[in-house]
Design an enzyme around this catalytic site. Sequence first.
Site: not given
Ligand code: F6R
Length: 606
Positions: A2, A27, A74, A98-99, A476, A480, A483, A499, A601
């Site tokens: 949010c 957000r 969100w 937000n929260g 990773e 990527k 997502e 296994h 994010k």
């Molecule tokens: C994936 C991504 C998330 C963040 C995770 C942690 O592309 O961006 O997996 O890495 O939500 O976020 P931060 O780094 O802000 O703590």
Amino acid sequence: MCGIIGYVGKNNAKDVIISGLYALEYRGYDSSGIAYNAQNKIKIVKMEGKVANLEKKLKENNDIPNIGIGHTRWATHGKPNETNAHPHKEGITTLVHNGIIENYLELKHKLSKYYKFKSETDTEVACALIDYYVKKENNKLEALKMAQKEINGSFAFAIIFDDELNSIYIMRKDSPLIVAEKDNNYYVASDIAAILSYTNKYYLLDQGDIAKISDKIYFYDKELNSITKEINEYRGTINDVMKNGFDHFMLKEIHDEITVYKNIIRSYIPNLNINDLKKNFGNFSKYHKITIVGCGSAYHTGLVAKYLFEEFANIPTNVEMASEYRYKKIFPSKNELVILISQSGETADTLEAARIAKENKMDTLGIINVLSSSIARESNKVIYCLAGCEIAVATTKAYLAQLLILSLLSILMAYERGKISKNEANNYLKDLTKLQKDTKDIINNKEYYKEIAKDFYKDREMFFIGRNIDYGLCMEASLKMKEISYIHSEAYAAGELKHGTISLIEDNMVVFGIVTDSSIAPKTISNLKETKARGSKMILVTNKEIANNYENDNSYRFKIIVNKLNPFFQSLTIITTMQLISYYVALLKGENIDQPRNLAKSVTVE
Ligand code: F6R
């Protein structure tokens, strides 16, 4: 999670708020809404979906308000529909939040004799609670103080009241909130990105702080003692939050990786030698154990760093997902360093892990991108990532920055422990020039990654396999891919596949094999071949030195070959190639690359 924004000043509040909401959309983008003054009343407009829907709706009227609050959501409590969208209004109180209010059901029960709740949200309950105390105390600041004492959970609120249409009240705990002034215009926002076109100077609210914004900003602590605040300055520019000609923020941010490397070198290792690192990172020689904590990609950087710390600095290292760490039994040891990794510096689970580490008397080091964010402020020591604003939900340049800082730290620790000589350390650091050049070449060669993506973008699933450090990279690369392209992918330790999981391999299924550690390359290659024997399309991701040994092997669908770099930096170029492939797969599929479904994010809820 949010985004909130508020404005009071001389301009059209609708315009300021809409442009701020666009900048905060990363957000959350389930719904958005605004409340502003119109004909001496508060008018609320809310829409399901993205900010563009709200902007369109607002164009239907000619109101020119000078005060307002806005929100992009969100969803946590309740579906992403108009009723659950913010702002919420109860009595004379209208707010955005937000929260998460953890005790909202208890509060709802208590307040239900006075208020008729319409939404499923926790926010509406917080709004009612504040309104209840406004009426009881007949003093808004007192009401906020009382409400704060009763709320369990996290919040950043921006609030306006029917009977005081020239002021915004704000209050925060565990969710970020900043406030700024420029030429008698006042701005409130979850993050500087929302107001960067007006100012780069801002005040940060601390835990429990309350402020009233009218003819000036009045700051109070949670007991309503008047306080003063220092001004902060964001060093970037508006370009940081613009696409600058790129189709997507993600692609722009991959291009930014070269600048990020430059920033890190300029600030921490200008002479490319170990003395710079000692001076700018500090001394870590007393630590005998490391625990790295983070979420998502930040956690994945830890998996790679674990290998570097153990292999080269000889320090036992645990890597923990913050959401697990905060609820498990921990065994703090003397001289243990807890490293908290976070781009936003606001991730709720990582923040809590920082607090747990501190309660257990362990030293904490934050590797953080956002300046003065909560985790940065609560860690004993911080090394900033210097990646600049990252807007695309899927992290790219900030991940790279975290990984580079960790790699540099492992060189420093290896040197401090006498595992590598000064000469060796300096030689490793000199490779930073090659790293930058190689990254540039990879990015310039992006059409190749698009070609590869064309081959399988319609697939439904795929695997990434590797061992040790390469397994960390697979995690990773796989994240990527899934997502942003919504292709189901799994990262698997190459030797573990047989296994059980190998039963999933079918004809033409793509299997990426990441192979950078030459000592175990033949093992991973054999595992890749085992999948090929069951019909897979193999894609080998490796460096030139290893590739030379497999030069005549044409059984691969594609080979992605980067220049050989020292083991501290090799992962970095590999991951840029994987980021580009994910980007192009999502592009070809026509997905919303910067704002993938269901995500946000900055994850400030647990
Ligand atoms: C994936 C991504 C998330 C963040 C995770 C942690 O592309 O961006 O997996 O890495 O939500 O976020 P931060 O780094 O802000 O703590």
